[in-house]
Structure formats: structure tokens, C-alpha cells
Design a protein around this motif. Structure first.
Motif, PDB file in Angstrom:
ATOM      1  N   THR A   1       0.811  -1.225   0.000  1.00 28.31           N
ATOM      2  CA  THR A   1       0.000   0.000   0.000  1.00 28.31           C
ATOM      3  C   THR A   1       0.838   1.266   0.000  1.00 28.31           C
ATOM      4  OG1 THR A   1      -0.176  -0.166   2.410  1.00 28.31           O
ATOM      5  CG2 THR A   1      -1.966  -1.125   1.102  1.00 28.31           C
ATOM      6  N   ASP A   2       2.091   1.188   0.450  1.00 24.69           N
ATOM      7  CA  ASP A   2       2.960   2.368   0.464  1.00 24.69           C
ATOM      8  C   ASP A   2       3.826   2.492  -0.789  1.00 24.69           C
ATOM      9  OD1 ASP A   2       1.988   3.081   2.948  1.00 24.69           O
ATOM     10  OD2 ASP A   2       3.579   2.053   4.049  1.00 24.69           O
ATOM     11  N   VAL A   3       3.660   1.579  -1.725  1.00 19.22           N
ATOM     12  CA  VAL A   3       4.454   1.618  -2.962  1.00 19.22           C
ATOM     13  C   VAL A   3       3.736   2.496  -3.979  1.00 19.22           C
ATOM     14  CG1 VAL A   3       5.394   0.256  -4.858  1.00 19.22           C
ATOM     15  CG2 VAL A   3       5.451  -0.650  -2.524  1.00 19.22           C
ATOM     16  N   PRO A   4       4.364   3.583  -4.453  1.00 18.12           N
ATOM     17  CA  PRO A   4       3.692   4.513  -5.372  1.00 18.12           C
ATOM     18  C   PRO A   4       3.708   4.037  -6.814  1.00 18.12           C
ATOM     19  CG  PRO A   4       5.895   5.305  -4.900  1.00 18.12           C
ATOM     20  CD  PRO A   4       5.710   4.056  -4.068  1.00 18.12           C
ATOM     21  N   ALA A   5       3.119   2.866  -7.030  1.00 22.68           N
ATOM     22  CA  ALA A   5       3.032   2.302  -8.379  1.00 22.68           C
ATOM     23  C   ALA A   5       1.585   1.919  -8.652  1.00 22.68           C
ATOM     24  CB  ALA A   5       3.930   1.069  -8.492  1.00 22.68           C
ATOM     25  N   LYS A   6       1.288   1.652  -9.906  1.00 21.85           N
ATOM     26  CA  LYS A   6      -0.039   1.158 -10.273  1.00 21.85           C
ATOM     27  C   LYS A   6      -0.087  -0.330  -9.951  1.00 21.85           C
ATOM     28  CE  LYS A   6      -3.374   0.939 -14.067  1.00 21.85           C
ATOM     29  NZ  LYS A   6      -3.598   1.206 -15.512  1.00 21.85           N
ATOM     30  N   ILE A   7      -0.820  -0.693  -8.909  1.00 23.71           N
ATOM     31  CA  ILE A   7      -0.855  -2.079  -8.451  1.00 23.71           C
ATOM     32  C   ILE A   7      -2.180  -2.712  -8.865  1.00 23.71           C
ATOM     33  CG2 ILE A   7      -0.787  -3.607  -6.448  1.00 23.71           C
ATOM     34  CD1 ILE A   7       0.945  -1.473  -5.068  1.00 23.71           C
ATOM     35  N   GLN A   8      -2.080  -3.804  -9.600  1.00 23.20           N
ATOM     36  CA  GLN A   8      -3.250  -4.503 -10.127  1.00 23.20           C
ATOM     37  C   GLN A   8      -3.329  -5.882  -9.475  1.00 23.20           C
ATOM     38  OE1 GLN A   8      -5.072  -3.040 -12.694  1.00 23.20           O
ATOM     39  NE2 GLN A   8      -3.690  -1.808 -13.921  1.00 23.20           N
ATOM     40  N   THR A   9      -4.492  -6.256  -8.961  1.00 22.72           N
ATOM     41  CA  THR A   9      -4.664  -7.582  -8.381  1.00 22.72           C
ATOM     42  C   THR A   9      -5.266  -8.520  -9.423  1.00 22.72           C
ATOM     43  OG1 THR A   9      -6.832  -6.992  -7.483  1.00 22.72           O
ATOM     44  CG2 THR A   9      -4.933  -6.686  -6.056  1.00 22.72           C
ATOM     45  N   VAL A  10      -4.766  -9.753  -9.427  1.00 24.00           N
ATOM     46  CA  VAL A  10      -5.202 -10.748 -10.403  1.00 24.00           C
ATOM     47  C   VAL A  10      -5.423 -12.078  -9.690  1.00 24.00           C
ATOM     48  CG1 VAL A  10      -4.043  -9.656 -12.361  1.00 24.00           C
ATOM     49  CG2 VAL A  10      -2.793 -11.310 -10.982  1.00 24.00           C
ATOM     50  N   ARG A  11      -6.143 -12.953 -10.380  1.00 19.29           N
ATOM     51  CA  ARG A  11      -6.382 -14.296  -9.842  1.00 19.29           C
ATOM     52  C   ARG A  11      -6.421 -15.297 -10.982  1.00 19.29           C
ATOM     53  NH1 ARG A  11     -11.924 -13.728  -6.763  1.00 19.29           N
ATOM     54  NH2 ARG A  11     -10.709 -12.032  -5.868  1.00 19.29           N
ATOM     55  N   ASP A  12      -6.511 -16.563 -10.616  1.00 22.84           N
ATOM     56  CA  ASP A  12      -6.484 -17.653 -11.591  1.00 22.84           C
ATOM     57  C   ASP A  12      -7.472 -17.408 -12.733  1.00 22.84           C
ATOM     58  OD1 ASP A  12      -5.827 -20.313 -12.545  1.00 22.84           O
ATOM     59  OD2 ASP A  12      -7.762 -20.956 -11.771  1.00 22.84           O
ATOM     60  N   GLY A  13      -6.970 -17.521 -13.966  1.00 24.24           N
ATOM     61  CA  GLY A  13      -7.810 -17.359 -15.147  1.00 24.24           C
ATOM     62  C   GLY A  13      -7.796 -15.980 -15.755  1.00 24.24           C
ATOM     63  N   ASP A  14      -7.303 -14.982 -15.020  1.00 26.64           N
ATOM     64  CA  ASP A  14      -7.242 -13.625 -15.559  1.00 26.64           C
ATOM     65  C   ASP A  14      -6.211 -13.533 -16.683  1.00 26.64           C
ATOM     66  OD1 ASP A  14      -9.146 -12.760 -13.785  1.00 26.64           O
ATOM     67  OD2 ASP A  14      -7.749 -11.716 -12.451  1.00 26.64           O
ATOM     68  N   THR A  15      -6.442 -12.594 -17.593  1.00 25.15           N
ATOM     69  CA  THR A  15      -5.466 -12.287 -18.637  1.00 25.15           C
ATOM     70  C   THR A  15      -5.258 -10.779 -18.668  1.00 25.15           C
ATOM     71  OG1 THR A  15      -7.184 -12.158 -20.343  1.00 25.15           O
ATOM     72  CG2 THR A  15      -6.098 -14.284 -20.037  1.00 25.15           C
TER      73      THR A  15
ATOM     74  N   GLN B   1      -1.731 -17.239  -0.750  1.00 23.05           N
ATOM     75  CA  GLN B   1      -2.046 -17.174  -2.175  1.00 23.05           C
ATOM     76  C   GLN B   1      -0.765 -17.258  -3.003  1.00 23.05           C
ATOM     77  OE1 GLN B   1      -4.069 -13.358  -2.155  1.00 23.05           O
ATOM     78  NE2 GLN B   1      -6.045 -14.359  -2.444  1.00 23.05           N
ATOM     79  N   ASN B   2      -0.877 -17.864  -4.169  1.00 27.15           N
ATOM     80  CA  ASN B   2       0.248 -17.952  -5.107  1.00 27.15           C
ATOM     81  C   ASN B   2      -0.317 -18.012  -6.515  1.00 27.15           C
ATOM     82  OD1 ASN B   2       3.380 -18.973  -5.469  1.00 27.15           O
ATOM     83  ND2 ASN B   2       2.025 -19.949  -6.952  1.00 27.15           N
ATOM     84  N   VAL B   3       0.065 -17.048  -7.342  1.00 28.15           N
ATOM     85  CA  VAL B   3      -0.393 -17.036  -8.728  1.00 28.15           C
ATOM     86  C   VAL B   3       0.803 -17.245  -9.658  1.00 28.15           C
ATOM     87  CG1 VAL B   3      -2.473 -15.670  -8.387  1.00 28.15           C
ATOM     88  CG2 VAL B   3      -0.304 -14.490  -8.710  1.00 28.15           C
ATOM     89  N   GLY B   4       0.650 -18.165 -10.602  1.00 23.64           N
ATOM     90  CA  GLY B   4       1.658 -18.353 -11.631  1.00 23.64           C
ATOM     91  C   GLY B   4       1.336 -17.505 -12.845  1.00 23.64           C
ATOM     92  N   PHE B   5       2.341 -17.323 -13.712  1.00 23.68           N
ATOM     93  CA  PHE B   5       2.168 -16.466 -14.878  1.00 23.68           C
ATOM     94  C   PHE B   5       2.660 -17.164 -16.146  1.00 23.68           C
ATOM     95  CE2 PHE B   5       2.843 -13.514 -11.284  1.00 23.68           C
ATOM     96  CZ  PHE B   5       1.647 -12.801 -11.346  1.00 23.68           C
ATOM     97  N   LEU B   6       1.806 -17.202 -17.164  1.00 28.59           N
ATOM     98  CA  LEU B   6       2.161 -17.694 -18.495  1.00 28.59           C
ATOM     99  C   LEU B   6       2.298 -16.489 -19.411  1.00 28.59           C
ATOM    100  CD1 LEU B   6       2.506 -20.078 -20.518  1.00 28.59           C
ATOM    101  CD2 LEU B   6       0.023 -19.959 -20.880  1.00 28.59           C
TER     102      LEU B   6
ATOM    103  N   GLY C   1       4.225  -5.030 -22.848  1.00 29.88           N
ATOM    104  CA  GLY C   1       4.217  -5.641 -24.173  1.00 29.88           C
ATOM    105  C   GLY C   1       4.067  -7.149 -24.176  1.00 29.88           C
ATOM    106  N   PHE C   2       3.918  -7.770 -23.007  1.00 32.53           N
ATOM    107  CA  PHE C   2       3.733  -9.213 -22.903  1.00 32.53           C
ATOM    108  C   PHE C   2       2.267  -9.530 -22.646  1.00 32.53           C
ATOM    109  CE2 PHE C   2       8.138  -8.524 -21.816  1.00 32.53           C
ATOM    110  CZ  PHE C   2       8.807  -9.614 -22.348  1.00 32.53           C
ATOM    111  N   ALA C   3       1.772 -10.590 -23.270  1.00 34.49           N
ATOM    112  CA  ALA C   3       0.447 -11.110 -22.974  1.00 34.49           C
ATOM    113  C   ALA C   3       0.578 -12.123 -21.846  1.00 34.49           C
ATOM    114  CB  ALA C   3      -0.161 -11.770 -24.206  1.00 34.49           C
ATOM    115  N   VAL C   4      -0.163 -11.904 -20.767  1.00 35.99           N
ATOM    116  CA  VAL C   4       0.013 -12.708 -19.565  1.00 35.99           C
ATOM    117  C   VAL C   4      -1.302 -13.377 -19.172  1.00 35.99           C
ATOM    118  CG1 VAL C   4       0.831 -12.720 -17.169  1.00 35.99           C
ATOM    119  CG2 VAL C   4       1.723 -11.014 -18.779  1.00 35.99           C
ATOM    120  N   LYS C   5      -1.227 -14.656 -18.822  1.00 31.64           N
ATOM    121  CA  LYS C   5      -2.363 -15.386 -18.259  1.00 31.64           C
ATOM    122  C   LYS C   5      -1.984 -15.842 -16.857  1.00 31.64           C
ATOM    123  CE  LYS C   5      -5.522 -19.278 -18.837  1.00 31.64           C
ATOM    124  NZ  LYS C   5      -5.921 -20.447 -19.663  1.00 31.64           N
ATOM    125  N   VAL C   6      -2.926 -15.715 -15.916  1.00 28.50           N
ATOM    126  CA  VAL C   6      -2.702 -16.105 -14.528  1.00 28.50           C
ATOM    127  C   VAL C   6      -3.151 -17.553 -14.332  1.00 28.50           C
ATOM    128  CG1 VAL C   6      -3.189 -15.550 -12.118  1.00 28.50           C
ATOM    129  CG2 VAL C   6      -3.087 -13.723 -13.834  1.00 28.50           C
TER     130      VAL C   6
END
Length: 213
Positions: free
Chosen positions: A77-91, A117-122, A96-101
Motif C-alpha cells: 500500500t505504500d508503494v507509489p506504483a499502479k498495483i493490479q490484483t489478479v487471480r487464476d484465469g485472468d489475462t 495465495q500464489n499465482v503463476g504467470f504464463l 508488451g507481454f500477454a500474460v495469463k494467470v
């Protein structure tokens, strides 16, 4: 696509002038983040994410994007970046990379420790990074980043995972807890499996890069 291994469980992917970093934790070199447009974090353990270095990276690049699970996002919450939350099945698209969770939970660890929680990335249907789990991605994976040593896994499980996925290439992650003797043993196990599968399966040293199709 250029893949560079940093310490322990951190990798950097680069293509078309953009860079993306996965799991820049305390056991990896902070230089992995230099010039990166996006960071992917699989889970909240300190060897995979370190909020202070992400704060410094975001200060240097206000456009930095961080993609991760809810458990990690709550610690940033203190990191001044755009933080996006994702879960299994999200794309999504990042740097420039296409990512699937793929995946939801960390492998069971100490019996008194909660499973996080642990999310992998393709990425680009080419590289699969499972984090701290041996999650089947459900699709063919040309390049697998395979954990090789952890309190939550045994060497036969690593081999079984390689045989289940059967990638064209596999490079080790999660090897920062090993001394030279242990790394030599991992090298031998990976060499045996490479010969058995007729695939490029090996450990990359910190700072070593490969070019992927």
C-alpha cells in the motif's frame, strides 16, 4: 525474447525495448528492476517480494505497474506504483507481454504455517513461471521455469513436474538456498532429465541470459 536469471527466484524478460521482472525478492539483485516497465509477483514471501526495493523502483519510474495477488497487494500500500490484483484465469498485458494467470495457492510448507495465495504467470504462451507451486498450466509450455529446491518440495517432485509438463526448455528457479554442493546435485538431476526428455533442461547462473523463440 530475452530471459535473464537473477538470484534465487527472480527473472527478467525483455523484448522490443520493454522489460518485465518476476519475483524480485531479497535473495535477488536489485539491478533486475532497472528500467523495467512492469513487475509480476507470485506471492508474499520475502524471497519473492521486497516492498522497499519496489518503492525505490516506483520512485525512479512513476509509470511502473505491479501485477500480483490480493495477499501481496495488501503489503504494498505504500508503494507509489499502479498495483493490479489478479487471480487464476485472468489475462492482461504488461510491458508488451500477454500474460495469463494460473493457480491460486502456495504449495504446503511447514504444518504450522498458513498456506498463502500464489499465482503463476504464463507469458506470450511461451514462458510459464509457477511461483512456489507445481501447478499444471493446462496448456503446452515451451519454456518452464522450474523450482528446484525449497522447504516445500522434494527432488522427485521436481522431476515428476518436468515429466508432466514436458517443456522444450526448462530453467531452474528457487535455488538460492543451496551451496555449491547442492547446486552441483541439481545440475546433475537436470542433466539426467534433459537427456531422458531430449530437451534443454538446465540451471542458469545469476546474470546468465538465453534468447527464446
Amino acid at each position: 525474447m530475452r530471459l535473464t536469471k537473477f538470484g534465487h527466484a527472480c527473472v527478467r524478460l525483455e523484448k522490443d525495448g520493454s522489460a518485465l521482472v518476476i519475483d524480485p525478492g531479497l535473495f535477488s539483485e536489485e539491478s533486475a528492476l532497472e528500467g523495467a516497465q512492469a513487475v509480476l509477483v507470485t506471492h508474499e514471501h520475502f524471497d519473492h517480494v521486497e516492498p522497499e526495493r519496489l518503492r525505490r523502483a516506483a520512485a525512479a519510474n512513476p509509470a511502473l505497474e505491479i501485477w500480483t495477488c490480493e495477499g501481496v497487494a495488501a503489503t504494498l500500500t505504500d508503494v507509489p506504483a499502479k498495483i493490479q490484483t489478479v487471480r487464476d484465469g485472468d489475462t492482461f498485458g504488461a510491458a508488451g507481454f500477454a500474460v495469463k494467470v494460473v493457480g491460486e495457492w502456495h504449495a504446503p510448507n511447514h504444518p504450522d504455517m498458513p498456506i498463502v495465495q500464489n499465482v503463476g504467470f504464463l507469458l506470450d504462451e511461451e514462458v510459464f513461471y509457477p511461483g512456489d507451486a507445481l501447478t499444471p498450466p493446462g496448456v503446452d509450455v515451451p519454456t518452464l521455469l522450474v523450482p528446484v529446491n525449497a522447504p516445500w518440495m522434494k527432488a522427485p517432485e521436481m522431476v515428476a513436474y518436468l515429466r508432466e509438463i514436458r517443456p522444450a526448455r526448462a530453467f531452474s528457479t528457487h535455488d538460492g538456498l543451496l551451496n555449491d554442493v547442492g547446486l552441483g546435485l541439481v545440475d546433475r538431476w537436470l542433466e539426467i532429465e534433459a537427456d531422458k526428455q531430449g530437451a534443454d533442461i538446465r540451471r542458469l547462473k545469476p546474470g546468465e541470459s538465453v534468447t527464446l523463440p
